[in-house]
Every structure is written in C-alpha cells, then in structure tokens.
Design an enzyme around this catalytic site. Structure first.
Site, PDB file in Angstrom:
ATOM      1  N   SER A 229      -4.638  -6.786   1.978  1.00  8.23           N
ATOM      2  CA  SER A 229      -3.566  -7.783   1.909  1.00  8.23           C
ATOM      3  C   SER A 229      -2.774  -7.891   3.201  1.00  8.23           C
ATOM      4  CB  SER A 229      -2.625  -7.467   0.744  1.00  8.23           C
ATOM      5  OG  SER A 229      -2.109  -6.151   0.868  1.00  8.23           O
ATOM      6  N   ASP A 460       9.045  -3.419  -0.861  1.00  5.50           N
ATOM      7  CA  ASP A 460       7.795  -3.609  -0.130  1.00  5.50           C
ATOM      8  C   ASP A 460       8.057  -3.308   1.343  1.00  5.50           C
ATOM      9  OD1 ASP A 460       5.508  -4.415   1.149  1.00  5.50           O
ATOM     10  OD2 ASP A 460       5.412  -6.406   0.250  1.00  5.50           O
ATOM     11  N   HIS A 463       4.018  -4.780   3.723  1.00 10.22           N
ATOM     12  CA  HIS A 463       3.775  -6.126   4.224  1.00 10.22           C
ATOM     13  C   HIS A 463       4.940  -6.569   5.098  1.00 10.22           C
ATOM     14  CE1 HIS A 463       1.387  -5.779   0.465  1.00 10.22           C
ATOM     15  NE2 HIS A 463       0.466  -6.367   1.216  1.00 10.22           N
TER      16      HIS A 463
END
Length: 491
Positions: A229, A460, A463
């Site tokens: 990702s 998070d 990312h």
C-alpha cells in the site's frame, strides 16, 4: 603426497646441505635470465607502443579476461560473455546499480528500450570509481537521495489540498479533508542539489517534476506501481500530479476500478498492482489456511505488470511478525510448509524468487525495472497495531540528527538481491528522506472522526498524507529516469 610450490621446493632444497646448493644456484641463475629477458621485451614494447602498453599494464580487466576487443575498441564497454563476477574488477558500466557504503543510487545508461544486452553488467562500488560516467544530460556523481528537508514557503504544490478527485476513494491519505488543522507539513522541500556530496550534479537534473514533460515521455507506454500500500500511496500521488496538468479532464479514463488510469491525449497508462510480498500469497480469505509460497511469483499480479514499460516495485511493510504469523506454519516451498521459519530467511527466499523471475521474464530492452526502497514508519510508544502514535509530530526530525537504518539485515538482503540481478535495475533509496518526516503521516487524520474520538483513534504512522512525501518520491522517480538517460528519458 602434498604438492609444494616452487618457493617451498627451493627452500627445502637449500636446507638439505651444500650438495644441493649447486642445484639451487643453477635454478636461481636460470630464473634470473628469464626475468631479465622479460623485462627487456616489455621495455621494447613500451618504447614502441607507449599508449597501448600503459593500458595493458593498468587495466586489470584486460589482464584477467584477455578481452582484446575491449582493448582495441573505444566503444566496447560490454563485458565479454566469458567474464565471471568473481574475476572482474568493478568497472564503470552504465545502467546498473551504484553501491555506496550507506545506500544505493542509480547511475547512467543510454539504452532504455534499446537492443543492448546488459545481462553481464554487474553492480560496482562507487568509491572505486575515479571518474563519473558521463553519457547523457544529467550525468555525473550525484546522489539525489542524499540531502535535507528545507522550509520552502513559496513552493507551489502539484495539486492543492482537497483538489484531487482520486483521493475521494483513497480518503485515508487525504489529511486535509479529514480535518488536519495545520499545513506546515506541506511546505518542506527535499533539497539535494546543494548537498556537499552532490558537487558532481549537472544543473539540468531537475529538482521538480515537470508533469507535462513526464507524460510526453510516457507517450504510448505503461507505468505500473507494483507492491504494497505504500506503492499505492505513490500511485495516487502520481495520478493526482498528472490530473493537475491535463486541461480536458474527460480525456482521463479510469479503467477497471481505481487503479488503472488512462491518459488518452498521451496514449499512456498508469496503474497500481497490489502484491505486498511479490510472491504468491495463498488463502488470504481463509486465515487458517493462509500461507506464502516463497518459491512462486505472484502470477495473478505479475500478469498485470509484465507488459509494462516501467515497473516500480516495493516490498517490506508486510514482512513483520504479525503479518506473517511470526513465521509459524506460514512459509511454504513446494509442498513443504515450514513449522517455523525466520522472517529474514523467508524474505531472502522471496526476493530471490522475484529476482529470478524478473531475470527470466522481463525484457530489459523494453522494460525498465525500478525498486523503491523502504519507507520508514514513526510509531512512538507502540507498533501500528498496539497503539503507537505520531500525531504530536508537527515538524520534521532535525537534519542534524544522525540517520540510523532500522532492520539492517533486511537492507542487506535487498541490496544483495539487487546486486545479483542480471536485469538493469534503478534503485530509489528513499529511506533516509522518509526517516526525517515524522510529521507527514496521516496519524489521526486518516478518517473523519468526531472530536471526542480523535484522540483515541487508531493512528496511521506508516502511510503519508497527500499532498505530501510521496510527491517527492515521484519527483525523484522523474529525476532518476532522466539521470539514467535512456530511451524517451534520454532526450
């Protein structure tokens, strides 16, 4: 009986009494005549052919391989087919990996999508090079991944926060729309041109991404981001950058979902293919039967990127204990399921499978392979699934703080894998530049939360917000390809 070399034989003969001293003397005299004659012959040659003699004496490739074609031809930088890695002293060949002590950077090549066979080209240590390899615009000793983040208040973003429509389906990257109140994280610029180690950089390697020019160079081609990702993060960044320069948005078509984007005006495609481990991940939807085939490439994914002209790979973030069942009954080769296998050993096996598949199946005359290195995480006080956080980070880590590689074993495995590849690979070592950007993750702004829930929300710190750091990765991808100077990127 053990054989002795000539010097051991002479020493033993001398120690066995005066009767054998005569024999020793004769041998030494004979050796002296041979040596003297050889020196005389070399002296005559050096006098008659001084330039050739100097090349012959100083070029270890010639001495080791008897490569007379290279000796006689100024254009011959191709390795002879009978040269082995163990016998070749590193030479300055274009298009392969440059290996330095702390990182890997791409170097020059002039034949992207061409007919040159680079299979014999090997990695080499940049510290052993005395001259830069200048074959195309933007050449020189230059590590664009070495630099620092500087505040650039007047820097123009490729796309304003909240403006890119592709972030609607990838909302977890859209920190602005998810309520992040500050925007300072958008004003830092990766500056590599002024770094002391980059004195060899030629001015026309750009520090920005000219999106229209990039699209023109991609005309008729296919660019694929294949990996986990974090590569999806990079893909969304790229299509958002391209969105900003296409006047007629109706000429941009999403095909097959969110991860294939076609630019009709340029007849080119940009896509993302999910393959977190690069090898075959089985039983994903039945966890009790989930395994990873270390000896098989992920065929479902490879069928979607094998025809690409540019492939950007990555793989690292899923190689942790929690995502691999801590190596217990998870890694498989053939019909054998390892009761327990060390994750680093499994990582090496998987990358070896990927390397061999690439070398067998990817035509380096058509396709340029790029490997984007490890993007670092900033979970403080825990891991991604145990409450670690980064929401209090509002500025980059100071550039004078020493950069320390995490997981050095996995770094070594990756670098050694890339060194062994026959296929021409450009390596984007973005690890250091991500190390300092603890401020640029979504943290608690990966979703829209009610105020009372935000402080205890899952964070998070893997990312990156968009706009943000992946835009810099794409700048460096563009610069890397121009620096390589091959095919449409060589003009």
């Amino acid at each position: 009986m053990m054989k002795l070399n000539v010097w051991e034989t002479l020493r033993i003969s001398y120690n066995h009494g005066s009767k054998k001293n005569g024999l020793l003397t004769s041998i030494l005299h004979g050796f002296g005549f041979v040596l003297g004659g050889s020196v005389l012959v070399f002296a005559v040659i050096s006098f008659m052919f001084p330039s050739n003699f100097a090349t012959l004496v100083t070029d270890p490739i010639i001495l080791k391989t008897n490569n007379l074609e290279r000796f006689s031809s100024p254009n011959s930088q191709k390795s002879s087919s009978n040269v082995t890695t163990s016998s070749v002293v590193p030479i300055d060949l274009p298009g392969k990996l440059v290996v330095t002590e702390d990182n890997l950077v791409p170097t020059l090549s002039t034949d992207f999508f061409s007919d040159r066979n680079s299979s014999s080209t090997k990695a080499y240590d940049q510290k052993q090079r005395n001259e830069s390899n200048v074959d195309s615009p933007g050449a020189g000793d230059c590590n664009i991944f070495e630099g620092e983040w500087v505040m650039a208040n007047d820097s123009k973003l490729y796309y304003p926060p909240g403006s890119c429509p592709y972030l609607k389906s990838q909302r977890s990257f859209d920190c602005h729309s998810n309520g992040r109140p500050d925007d300072k994280y958008l004003k830092w610029k990766w500056q590599w041109q002024s770094h002391p180690t980059n004195a060899g950089c030629i001015y026309n390697i750009p520090s920005f991404l000219n999106a229209t020019d990039f699209l023109e160079r991609l005309r008729g081609k296919k660019l694929v981001f294949a990996g986990d990702s974090l590569n999806r993060n990079m893909y969304i960044s790229m299509v958002c950058i391209f969105w900003g320069v296409i006047p007629d948005k109706s000429r941009i078509v999403r095909s097959g979902g969110d991860f294939i984007t076609v630019y009709k005006d340029y007849n080119c495609t940009v896509a993302y293919v999910h393959t977190a481990f690069l090898v075959n991940h089985l039983g994903v939807h039945t966890p009790e039967k989930e395994t990873l085939r270390l000896d098989q490439i992920d065929e479902a994914s490879s069928s979607r990127y094998r025809d690409a002209d540019l492939i950007v790979f990555d793989s690292w973030h899923w190689w942790g204990g929690d995502k691999t069942h801590f190596g217990i009954n998870f890694f498989q080769e053939g019909n054998y399921l390892y009761p327990k296998l060390d994750i680093n050993k499994a990582f090496k096996k998987a990358l070896t499978t990927w390397r061999k598949w690439i070398d067998r199946n990817i035509d380096s005359n058509k396709t340029q392979v790029i490997f984007r290195g490890f993007s670092l995480v900033h979970f403080h006080g825990g891991k991604w699934n145990t409450g670690g956080g980064c929401n209090l980070e509002t500025e980059p880590i100071p550039s004078n703080e020493t950069y320390v590689k995490p997981s050095p074993i996995q770094w070594e495995i990756l670098e050694n894998t890339l060194r062994r590849m026959k296929t021409n690979v450009l390596y984007m070592n973005i690890s250091k530049l991500t190390y300092y950007r603890a401020d640029a993750h979504p943290s608690v702004y990966g979703k829209v939360y009610p105020a009372q829930e935000r402080l205890k929300a899952h964070q998070d710190c893997s990312h990156w917000c968009l706009p943000g750091v992946p835009d810099t990765w794409n700048e460096l991808l563009y610069a890397t390809l121009l620096k390589a100077g091959k095919g449409s990127f060589g003009t």
